[in-house]
Scaffold this active site. Structure first.
Site, mmCIF file in Angstrom:
data_model
loop_
_atom_site.group_PDB
_atom_site.id
_atom_site.type_symbol
_atom_site.label_atom_id
_atom_site.label_comp_id
_atom_site.label_asym_id
_atom_site.label_seq_id
_atom_site.Cartn_x
_atom_site.Cartn_y
_atom_site.Cartn_z
ATOM 1 N N HIS A 253 0.856 -1.192 0.000
ATOM 2 C CA HIS A 253 0.000 0.000 0.000
ATOM 3 C C HIS A 253 0.884 1.232 0.000
ATOM 4 O O HIS A 253 1.964 1.208 0.588
ATOM 5 C CB HIS A 253 -0.914 0.007 1.235
ATOM 6 C CG HIS A 253 -2.073 0.928 1.075
ATOM 7 N ND1 HIS A 253 -2.004 2.264 1.368
ATOM 8 C CD2 HIS A 253 -3.322 0.696 0.611
ATOM 9 C CE1 HIS A 253 -3.176 2.819 1.098
ATOM 10 N NE2 HIS A 253 -4.000 1.894 0.631
ATOM 11 N N GLU A 308 -7.850 -5.354 -0.459
ATOM 12 C CA GLU A 308 -8.336 -6.068 -1.633
ATOM 13 C C GLU A 308 -8.246 -7.583 -1.503
ATOM 14 O O GLU A 308 -8.983 -8.319 -2.136
ATOM 15 C CB GLU A 308 -7.570 -5.608 -2.888
ATOM 16 C CG GLU A 308 -7.725 -4.138 -3.202
ATOM 17 C CD GLU A 308 -9.135 -3.759 -3.606
ATOM 18 O OE1 GLU A 308 -10.087 -4.124 -2.901
ATOM 19 O OE2 GLU A 308 -9.276 -3.088 -4.628
HETATM 20 N N1 ACO Z 1 4.101 -7.558 -4.572
HETATM 21 C C1 ACO Z 1 5.439 -7.617 -4.774
HETATM 22 N N2 ACO Z 1 6.231 -6.520 -4.654
HETATM 23 C C2 ACO Z 1 5.644 -5.359 -4.338
HETATM 24 C C3 ACO Z 1 4.257 -5.253 -4.098
HETATM 25 C C4 ACO Z 1 3.478 -6.414 -4.234
HETATM 26 N N3 ACO Z 1 2.167 -6.397 -4.043
HETATM 27 N N4 ACO Z 1 3.966 -3.967 -3.806
HETATM 28 C C5 ACO Z 1 5.121 -3.292 -3.843
HETATM 29 N N5 ACO Z 1 6.129 -4.128 -4.163
HETATM 30 C C6 ACO Z 1 7.528 -3.801 -4.290
HETATM 31 C C7 ACO Z 1 7.766 -2.966 -5.542
HETATM 32 O O1 ACO Z 1 8.001 -3.773 -6.671
HETATM 33 C C8 ACO Z 1 8.935 -2.132 -5.154
HETATM 34 O O2 ACO Z 1 10.100 -2.886 -5.321
HETATM 35 P P1 ACO Z 1 11.374 -2.225 -6.026
HETATM 36 O O3 ACO Z 1 11.738 -1.052 -5.165
HETATM 37 O O4 ACO Z 1 12.373 -3.334 -6.040
HETATM 38 O O5 ACO Z 1 10.902 -1.793 -7.384
HETATM 39 C C9 ACO Z 1 8.780 -1.928 -3.645
HETATM 40 O O6 ACO Z 1 7.910 -2.968 -3.212
HETATM 41 C C10 ACO Z 1 8.191 -0.599 -3.289
HETATM 42 O O7 ACO Z 1 6.978 -0.423 -3.949
HETATM 43 P P2 ACO Z 1 6.405 1.017 -4.325
HETATM 44 O O8 ACO Z 1 6.640 1.222 -5.790
HETATM 45 O O9 ACO Z 1 6.962 2.049 -3.428
HETATM 46 O O10 ACO Z 1 4.914 0.821 -4.018
HETATM 47 P P3 ACO Z 1 3.776 1.856 -4.371
HETATM 48 O O11 ACO Z 1 3.508 2.708 -3.187
HETATM 49 O O12 ACO Z 1 4.037 2.576 -5.635
HETATM 50 O O13 ACO Z 1 2.599 0.832 -4.656
HETATM 51 C C11 ACO Z 1 0.701 -0.489 -4.608
HETATM 52 C C12 ACO Z 1 1.496 0.594 -3.857
HETATM 53 C C13 ACO Z 1 0.359 0.039 -6.001
HETATM 54 C C14 ACO Z 1 -0.588 -0.770 -3.860
HETATM 55 C C15 ACO Z 1 1.585 -1.755 -4.702
HETATM 56 O O14 ACO Z 1 1.899 -2.237 -3.421
HETATM 57 C C16 ACO Z 1 0.956 -2.845 -5.544
HETATM 58 O O15 ACO Z 1 1.125 -2.837 -6.765
HETATM 59 N N6 ACO Z 1 0.204 -3.803 -4.913
HETATM 60 C C17 ACO Z 1 -0.473 -4.844 -5.667
HETATM 61 C C18 ACO Z 1 -1.816 -4.327 -6.235
HETATM 62 C C19 ACO Z 1 -2.858 -4.111 -5.143
HETATM 63 O O16 ACO Z 1 -2.979 -4.905 -4.203
HETATM 64 N N7 ACO Z 1 -3.643 -3.037 -5.321
HETATM 65 C C20 ACO Z 1 -4.700 -2.656 -4.360
HETATM 66 C C21 ACO Z 1 -4.247 -1.560 -3.467
HETATM 67 S S1 ACO Z 1 -5.438 -1.178 -2.212
HETATM 68 C C22 ACO Z 1 -6.546 -0.144 -2.999
HETATM 69 O O17 ACO Z 1 -6.210 0.625 -3.824
HETATM 70 C C23 ACO Z 1 -7.978 -0.179 -2.590
#
Ligand code: ACO
Length: 363
Positions: A253, A308
């Site tokens: 998140h 989610e």
């Molecule tokens: N699975 C694996 N790795 C992840 C995940 C995940 N679910 N989420 C983040 N990471 C990793 C990223 O790849 C990144 O790694 P890196 O630095 O090596 O590239 C690191 O963790 C940091 O991630 P950020 O880019 O800072 O995360 P951001 O804040 O942009 O993303 C998000 C948040 C979009 C929710 C992300 O965690 C994600 O894609 N989750 C999966 C989709 C999801 O569950 N969406 C629903 C969100 S809740 C809602 O909106 C109601």
């Protein structure tokens, strides 16, 4: 000289974009307050109509009670059912998620109803009609005298729901009705800030919701659970996905650095609902392993279960088809979007940030 932004600046991490009296997310402590109450307390004590009344009162300054909202939404559901013949042609040939976007874009002011009620009332009517059309069935007429959650289930499934099913969907609606400056709410507020009307603002909000990084995640969560299939396959499947750099849906998140408080509220709602329905022990094992694996892979970036993951299990246990998950999320979130659009127009300014130009300069 070109100035490049950092990753957090590009994502506007932690940048306040509005003053709001509607909801507050504390990502460090894992707290969500909606209209002055913690989400867990609201889900225990309030109906969707009750929390919607609180949001609309806070946004407009005009006091509304639960009974006013219940009556307004009942009337709105009936009026939008009468308008389905106008709304549905634009959705021909589209999936439920895309058809929903096209149909809500056709909503307009209804005599005698607040725009908020017209929008929130229309959403489950449209979702129900599109889901039933996908399986070759006729739409089911709403019952203005029942609750929004109960009527949503009837219009989707064509039979009267049991009280425990209504309680579960109502708890879901309350839990996800608003959540600070998430991407779809921000989008809604940007459009409202230009003084476009609520219909335009909320349609834009829905478009932002549909992406898998936001409200489009629950369907892929179920696909992941299906693909894992058995307990023995949890570790190899998850390790393999992470080694390919995939994002696991339902985890991580932007704001929460600890567990999303909504996940536990929904988990409790699923436990009350489904002694028989959902395979919670299996989902629980998948969740526990993914949390461990993510901690190992990204020790400096806490990635916990988000709302989610349990949304997917709850909606599936209610026999809501997967393709309707995002529109059903929108049924609840429309309460927050409409409140934010009103609040933005009442107290905000045109939202117009700047950008950093990284292209070539003339000459
Ligand atoms: N699975 C694996 N790795 C992840 C995940 C995940 N679910 N989420 C983040 N990471 C990793 C990223 O790849 C990144 O790694 P890196 O630095 O090596 O590239 C690191 O963790 C940091 O991630 P950020 O880019 O800072 O995360 P951001 O804040 O942009 O993303 C998000 C948040 C979009 C929710 C992300 O965690 C994600 O894609 N989750 C999966 C989709 C999801 O569950 N969406 C629903 C969100 S809740 C809602 O909106 C109601």
């Amino acid at each position: 000289m070109n100035i490049h932004l950092t990753k957090s600046q590009i994502g506007l991490d932690g940048v306040p974009a509005a003053e709001t009296a509607l909801s507050h997310v504390d990502g460090e402590r894992g707290e969500l307050v909606i209209a002055g109450e913690h989400v867990a307390e609201l889900a225990r004590r309030s109906s969707f109509e009750g929390v919607t009344a609180r949001l609309w009162t806070a946004a407009t300054g005009r006091p509304l009670g639960e009974a006013d909202v219940r009556k307004g939404l009942g009337a709105a559901r009936e009026r939008s059912f009468a308008r389905l013949a106008d709304l549905l042609p634009a959705t021909r040939g589209l999936s439920v998620v895309d058809g929903f976007r096209a149909a809500i874009a056709g909503l307009r002011a209804e005599n005698g109803l607040d725009h908020e009620a017209t929008i929130v009332g229309a959403f489950p009517v449209i979702a129900g009609a599109l889901v039933r059309r996908a399986s070759g069935e006729a739409p089911v007429a709403p019952d203005p005298n029942t609750s929004h959650a109960a009527d949503t289930l009837s219009m989707l499934r064509g039979r009267k729901p049991e009280p425990r099913e209504v309680a579960a969907l109502d708890a879901y609606f309350v839990t996800v009705c608003d959540h600070g400056m998430n991407a779809s709410t921000f989008t809604t507020r940007v459009v409202a800030s230009t003084h476009a009307d609520l219909f335009a603002a909320v349609t834009a909000g829905y478009c932002a919701l549909t992406g898998p990084l936001h409200g489009g995640a629950p369907e892929p969560v179920l696909e992941m659970l299906d693909a894992i299939g058995t307990r023995e396959r949890i570790k190899p499947w998850v390790d393999d996905a992470l080694s390919r750099g995939e994002r696991l849906m339902g985890f991580g998140h932007r704001v929460y650095r600890v567990r999303d408080p909504r996940a536990d509220v929904l988990k409790a709602a699923i436990e009350r609902l489904a002694a028989d329905g959902a395979d919670l022990p299996f989902a629980g094992e998948v969740e526990a392993y993914i949390r461990r694996a993510l901690r190992q892979k990204n020790p400096d970036r806490p990635l916990e279960t988000n709302v989610e993951f349990f949304t997917a299990i709850l909606l599936d246990a209610l026999a809501i088809p997967r393709q309707a998950f995002t529109p059903i999320f929108a049924v609840a979130r429309a309460a927050g979007w409409t409140a934010h659009a009103r609040e933005q127009q009442r107290t905000g300014r045109l939202i117009r940030p700047s950008s950093c130009y990284v292209g070539p300069m003339p000459g």
